[in-house]
Write a protein that holds these residues in place. Structure first.
Motif, PDB file in Angstrom:
ATOM      1  N   MET A  83     -63.283 -42.106  15.329  1.00 60.22           N
ATOM      2  CA  MET A  83     -64.656 -41.884  14.858  1.00 60.22           C
ATOM      3  C   MET A  83     -64.713 -40.704  13.895  1.00 60.22           C
ATOM      4  SD  MET A  83     -66.796 -42.326  18.405  1.00 60.22           S
ATOM      5  CE  MET A  83     -66.731 -43.838  19.370  1.00 60.22           C
ATOM      6  N   ALA A  84     -64.103 -39.576  14.303  1.00 60.94           N
ATOM      7  CA  ALA A  84     -64.130 -38.373  13.457  1.00 60.94           C
ATOM      8  C   ALA A  84     -63.385 -38.604  12.148  1.00 60.94           C
ATOM      9  CB  ALA A  84     -63.526 -37.193  14.211  1.00 60.94           C
ATOM     10  N   GLY A  85     -62.225 -39.261  12.221  1.00 66.83           N
ATOM     11  CA  GLY A  85     -61.468 -39.541  11.005  1.00 66.83           C
ATOM     12  C   GLY A  85     -62.181 -40.514  10.092  1.00 66.83           C
ATOM     13  N   GLY A  86     -62.864 -41.502  10.678  1.00 66.48           N
ATOM     14  CA  GLY A  86     -63.620 -42.442   9.866  1.00 66.48           C
ATOM     15  C   GLY A  86     -64.782 -41.783   9.162  1.00 66.48           C
ATOM     16  N   ARG A  87     -65.444 -40.860   9.855  1.00 61.85           N
ATOM     17  CA  ARG A  87     -66.556 -40.148   9.214  1.00 61.85           C
ATOM     18  C   ARG A  87     -66.055 -39.370   8.005  1.00 61.85           C
ATOM     19  NH1 ARG A  87     -68.176 -37.632  13.368  1.00 61.85           N
ATOM     20  NH2 ARG A  87     -67.150 -35.632  12.996  1.00 61.85           N
ATOM     21  N   THR A  88     -64.932 -38.694   8.145  1.00 53.13           N
ATOM     22  CA  THR A  88     -64.379 -37.933   7.023  1.00 53.13           C
ATOM     23  C   THR A  88     -63.957 -38.854   5.884  1.00 53.13           C
ATOM     24  OG1 THR A  88     -63.576 -36.224   8.551  1.00 53.13           O
ATOM     25  CG2 THR A  88     -62.590 -36.288   6.354  1.00 53.13           C
ATOM     26  N   SER A  89     -63.274 -39.952   6.200  1.00 52.57           N
ATOM     27  CA  SER A  89     -62.806 -40.871   5.170  1.00 52.57           C
ATOM     28  C   SER A  89     -63.970 -41.505   4.409  1.00 52.57           C
ATOM     29  CB  SER A  89     -61.943 -41.974   5.803  1.00 52.57           C
ATOM     30  OG  SER A  89     -60.764 -41.430   6.369  1.00 52.57           O
ATOM     31  N   LEU A  90     -65.008 -41.911   5.135  1.00 58.53           N
ATOM     32  CA  LEU A  90     -66.169 -42.520   4.468  1.00 58.53           C
ATOM     33  C   LEU A  90     -66.927 -41.499   3.627  1.00 58.53           C
ATOM     34  CD1 LEU A  90     -67.530 -44.829   7.316  1.00 58.53           C
ATOM     35  CD2 LEU A  90     -66.431 -45.539   5.192  1.00 58.53           C
ATOM     36  N   GLU A  91     -67.079 -40.277   4.146  1.00 59.84           N
ATOM     37  CA  GLU A  91     -67.777 -39.240   3.380  1.00 59.84           C
ATOM     38  C   GLU A  91     -67.037 -38.951   2.077  1.00 59.84           C
ATOM     39  OE1 GLU A  91     -67.994 -35.961   6.035  1.00 59.84           O
ATOM     40  OE2 GLU A  91     -69.837 -36.646   7.017  1.00 59.84           O
ATOM     41  N   ILE A  92     -65.715 -38.789   2.157  1.00 58.87           N
ATOM     42  CA  ILE A  92     -64.941 -38.495   0.952  1.00 58.87           C
ATOM     43  C   ILE A  92     -64.976 -39.686  -0.008  1.00 58.87           C
ATOM     44  CG2 ILE A  92     -62.633 -38.010   0.060  1.00 58.87           C
ATOM     45  CD1 ILE A  92     -62.066 -36.467   2.618  1.00 58.87           C
ATOM     46  N   GLY A  93     -64.792 -40.898   0.528  1.00 56.46           N
ATOM     47  CA  GLY A  93     -64.770 -42.079  -0.325  1.00 56.46           C
ATOM     48  C   GLY A  93     -66.072 -42.304  -1.058  1.00 56.46           C
ATOM     49  N   VAL A  94     -67.197 -42.239  -0.340  1.00 55.00           N
ATOM     50  CA  VAL A  94     -68.503 -42.485  -0.956  1.00 55.00           C
ATOM     51  C   VAL A  94     -68.861 -41.367  -1.928  1.00 55.00           C
ATOM     52  CG1 VAL A  94     -70.973 -42.724  -0.514  1.00 55.00           C
ATOM     53  CG2 VAL A  94     -69.324 -43.899   0.959  1.00 55.00           C
ATOM     54  N   LEU A 230     -50.733 -34.268   2.438  1.00 53.93           N
ATOM     55  CA  LEU A 230     -51.520 -33.439   1.538  1.00 53.93           C
ATOM     56  C   LEU A 230     -53.014 -33.645   1.744  1.00 53.93           C
ATOM     57  CD1 LEU A 230     -49.375 -33.886  -1.687  1.00 53.93           C
ATOM     58  CD2 LEU A 230     -49.492 -31.874  -0.228  1.00 53.93           C
ATOM     59  N   GLY A 231     -53.388 -34.115   2.925  1.00 52.94           N
ATOM     60  CA  GLY A 231     -54.796 -34.271   3.260  1.00 52.94           C
ATOM     61  C   GLY A 231     -55.337 -33.025   3.944  1.00 52.94           C
ATOM     62  N   ILE A 232     -56.499 -33.178   4.578  1.00 51.81           N
ATOM     63  CA  ILE A 232     -57.096 -32.036   5.271  1.00 51.81           C
ATOM     64  C   ILE A 232     -56.261 -31.683   6.495  1.00 51.81           C
ATOM     65  CG2 ILE A 232     -59.427 -32.519   4.440  1.00 51.81           C
ATOM     66  CD1 ILE A 232     -59.994 -33.923   7.036  1.00 51.81           C
ATOM     67  N   ALA A 233     -56.243 -30.394   6.817  1.00 50.15           N
ATOM     68  CA  ALA A 233     -55.389 -29.897   7.895  1.00 50.15           C
ATOM     69  C   ALA A 233     -56.038 -30.102   9.252  1.00 50.15           C
ATOM     70  CB  ALA A 233     -55.088 -28.414   7.667  1.00 50.15           C
ATOM     71  N   PRO A 234     -55.225 -30.315  10.310  1.00 48.44           N
ATOM     72  CA  PRO A 234     -55.762 -30.375  11.666  1.00 48.44           C
ATOM     73  C   PRO A 234     -56.474 -29.064  12.008  1.00 48.44           C
ATOM     74  CG  PRO A 234     -53.494 -31.151  11.577  1.00 48.44           C
ATOM     75  CD  PRO A 234     -53.796 -30.537  10.251  1.00 48.44           C
ATOM     76  N   PRO A 235     -57.459 -29.088  12.924  1.00 47.28           N
ATOM     77  CA  PRO A 235     -57.828 -30.208  13.801  1.00 47.28           C
ATOM     78  C   PRO A 235     -58.721 -31.263  13.143  1.00 47.28           C
ATOM     79  CG  PRO A 235     -59.220 -28.343  14.276  1.00 47.28           C
ATOM     80  CD  PRO A 235     -58.237 -27.871  13.239  1.00 47.28           C
ATOM     81  N   HIS A 236     -59.066 -31.084  11.847  1.00 47.48           N
ATOM     82  CA  HIS A 236     -59.839 -32.118  11.170  1.00 47.48           C
ATOM     83  C   HIS A 236     -58.977 -33.369  11.012  1.00 47.48           C
ATOM     84  CE1 HIS A 236     -62.859 -29.093  10.346  1.00 47.48           C
ATOM     85  NE2 HIS A 236     -61.933 -28.314   9.805  1.00 47.48           N
ATOM     86  N   ALA A 237     -59.645 -34.494  10.950  1.00 51.41           N
ATOM     87  CA  ALA A 237     -58.905 -35.755  10.901  1.00 51.41           C
ATOM     88  C   ALA A 237     -59.494 -36.693   9.863  1.00 51.41           C
ATOM     89  CB  ALA A 237     -58.935 -36.432  12.272  1.00 51.41           C
ATOM     90  N   ASP A 238     -58.641 -37.540   9.313  1.00 48.67           N
ATOM     91  CA  ASP A 238     -59.081 -38.721   8.574  1.00 48.67           C
ATOM     92  C   ASP A 238     -58.092 -39.820   8.909  1.00 48.67           C
ATOM     93  OD1 ASP A 238     -56.998 -39.040   6.347  1.00 48.67           O
ATOM     94  OD2 ASP A 238     -57.616 -36.963   6.073  1.00 48.67           O
ATOM     95  N   TRP A 239     -58.400 -41.027   8.513  1.00 49.99           N
ATOM     96  CA  TRP A 239     -57.545 -42.148   8.913  1.00 49.99           C
ATOM     97  C   TRP A 239     -56.147 -42.032   8.338  1.00 49.99           C
ATOM     98  CZ3 TRP A 239     -61.997 -46.068   7.737  1.00 49.99           C
ATOM     99  CH2 TRP A 239     -62.860 -46.114   8.846  1.00 49.99           C
ATOM    100  N   GLY A 240     -55.996 -41.391   7.192  1.00 46.47           N
ATOM    101  CA  GLY A 240     -54.676 -41.245   6.597  1.00 46.47           C
ATOM    102  C   GLY A 240     -53.758 -40.358   7.410  1.00 46.47           C
ATOM    103  N   ASN A 241     -54.242 -39.163   7.845  1.00 45.01           N
ATOM    104  CA  ASN A 241     -53.354 -38.309   8.639  1.00 45.01           C
ATOM    105  C   ASN A 241     -53.159 -38.839  10.052  1.00 45.01           C
ATOM    106  OD1 ASN A 241     -55.658 -37.394  10.069  1.00 45.01           O
ATOM    107  ND2 ASN A 241     -55.855 -35.560   8.806  1.00 45.01           N
ATOM    108  N   MET A 242     -54.085 -39.709  10.520  1.00 42.52           N
ATOM    109  CA  MET A 242     -53.831 -40.383  11.795  1.00 42.52           C
ATOM    110  C   MET A 242     -52.666 -41.351  11.663  1.00 42.52           C
ATOM    111  SD  MET A 242     -57.688 -41.159  13.222  1.00 42.52           S
ATOM    112  CE  MET A 242     -57.069 -41.949  14.718  1.00 42.52           C
ATOM    113  N   LEU A 243     -52.601 -42.060  10.534  1.00 45.00           N
ATOM    114  CA  LEU A 243     -51.464 -42.935  10.278  1.00 45.00           C
ATOM    115  C   LEU A 243     -50.161 -42.140  10.179  1.00 45.00           C
ATOM    116  CD1 LEU A 243     -52.694 -45.533   7.621  1.00 45.00           C
ATOM    117  CD2 LEU A 243     -51.974 -45.996   9.960  1.00 45.00           C
ATOM    118  N   ALA A 244     -50.226 -41.002   9.490  1.00 39.98           N
ATOM    119  CA  ALA A 244     -49.032 -40.166   9.333  1.00 39.98           C
ATOM    120  C   ALA A 244     -48.552 -39.662  10.685  1.00 39.98           C
ATOM    121  CB  ALA A 244     -49.339 -38.992   8.403  1.00 39.98           C
ATOM    122  N   GLY A 245     -49.494 -39.260  11.546  1.00 37.49           N
ATOM    123  CA  GLY A 245     -49.111 -38.769  12.857  1.00 37.49           C
ATOM    124  C   GLY A 245     -48.544 -39.855  13.758  1.00 37.49           C
ATOM    125  N   GLY A 246     -48.993 -41.085  13.563  1.00 40.25           N
ATOM    126  CA  GLY A 246     -48.511 -42.158  14.423  1.00 40.25           C
ATOM    127  C   GLY A 246     -47.294 -42.884  13.892  1.00 40.25           C
TER     128      GLY A 246
END
Length: 290
Positions: A83-94, A230-246
């Protein structure tokens, strides 16, 4: 004359709405986007999780009671993280798409309307930036500056304004020869009035459709940057760094760390592309009716 214009315009909009609603995949995409917006922005109000302090004792838990999508390597609840990562990704994208569309539209409209030497210089600047691979250029900027949400919006939009600039410039070259634009010039109207009141409103179809695709492209670019670290640093999240972490953890069988953000990115990008295709078809019908 005004009375005759109104009936001709209304059927055009009705036809556009009908074409859009008949595009079932696009309607499904619009519904899917609304569900994602509700999930990312309203979901945290219902499903409360800790997304700042780590919990190593509860790390790498599989999906189960208390954690529907499990936890990651530092104990963050994966569903709350999504949820938190999606909010960040959508905010940045839009936001990046809007900024790029506004700047690119004004740049292209001015270049196309003024023409001559100014047009040549402005479009050579666009061609120069287009010659540089977008991801390579964004990687350089992201490596120089400390990534934040605001910076990512500016960085992504800086590489995205080129496309709307070229599209709107082409539309403006065609529209500036129309009778109503020539009438503005003959009546002493300035270029600002002609561009804002006549050129841009008649190019709104191209602008809106391009903006829809820009959002999808911006979400993918942000995900790519975050995946490369090269995205935002933890503890902030977006879907991209979630993919990188997994990505590394999936070798250990922790599929819940990579499949949810991967499917979320794919579904949102597909939904925006379907929406853009339907808007293009609907607006082309409206323009033909006009």
């Amino acid at each position: 004359m005004t009375t005759a214009a109104l009936p001709a315009r209304r059927p055009g909009f009705r036809a556009a709405a009908r074409i859009f609603l008949e595009h079932r995949l696009a309607v499904g995409g619009a519904v899917l986007l609304l569900l994602f917006v509700a999930f990312c922005f309203l979901g945290p109000l219902v499903y409360h999780t800790e997304q700042v302090a780590t919990n190593l004792a509860g790390a790498d838990l599989p999906p189960g009671p208390g954690h529907p999508l499990g936890t990651d390597d530092v104990g963050y609840d994966e569903l709350g993280r999504l949820m938190a990562g999606g909010r960040t990704s959508l905010e940045i994208g839009v936001a990046a798409a809007l900024l790029a569309t506004v700047f690119g539209t004004l740049w292209g409209a001015i270049a196309g309307y003024v023409g001559g030497f100014a047009d040549a210089v402005m479009m050579r600047i666009v061609d120069t930036f287009l010659a540089i691979p977008t991801l390579f250029f964004l990687l350089i900027l992201a490596a120089i500056f400390t990534p934040t949400v605001s910076l990512l919006i500016v960085v992504v939009s800086f590489g995205a304004w080129l496309s709307p600039a070229r599209l709107v410039r082409g539309e403006t070259l065609s529209l500036r020869t129309r009778e109503y634009v020539q009438a503005v010039r003959m009546m002493g109207g300035g270029g600002r009035r002609a561009v804002l009141r006549h050129v841009l409103p008649n190019a709104v179809g191209t602008i809106v459709v391009n903006a829809t695709f820009q959002v999808a492209d911006a979400i993918l670019l942000v995900a790519s940057l975050s995946y490369l670290g090269l995205g935002i640093a933890p503890p902030h999240a977006d879907w991209g760094n979630m993919l990188a972490g997994g990505a590394d953890a999936v070798q250990n069988g922790y599929w819940w760390l990579i499949l949810p953000p991967g499917f979320a990115i794919m579904l949102v990008v597909v939904a925006f592309n379907l929406l853009g295709d339907a808007l293009r078809d609907a607006l082309e019908v409206r323009l033909r009716r006009r």
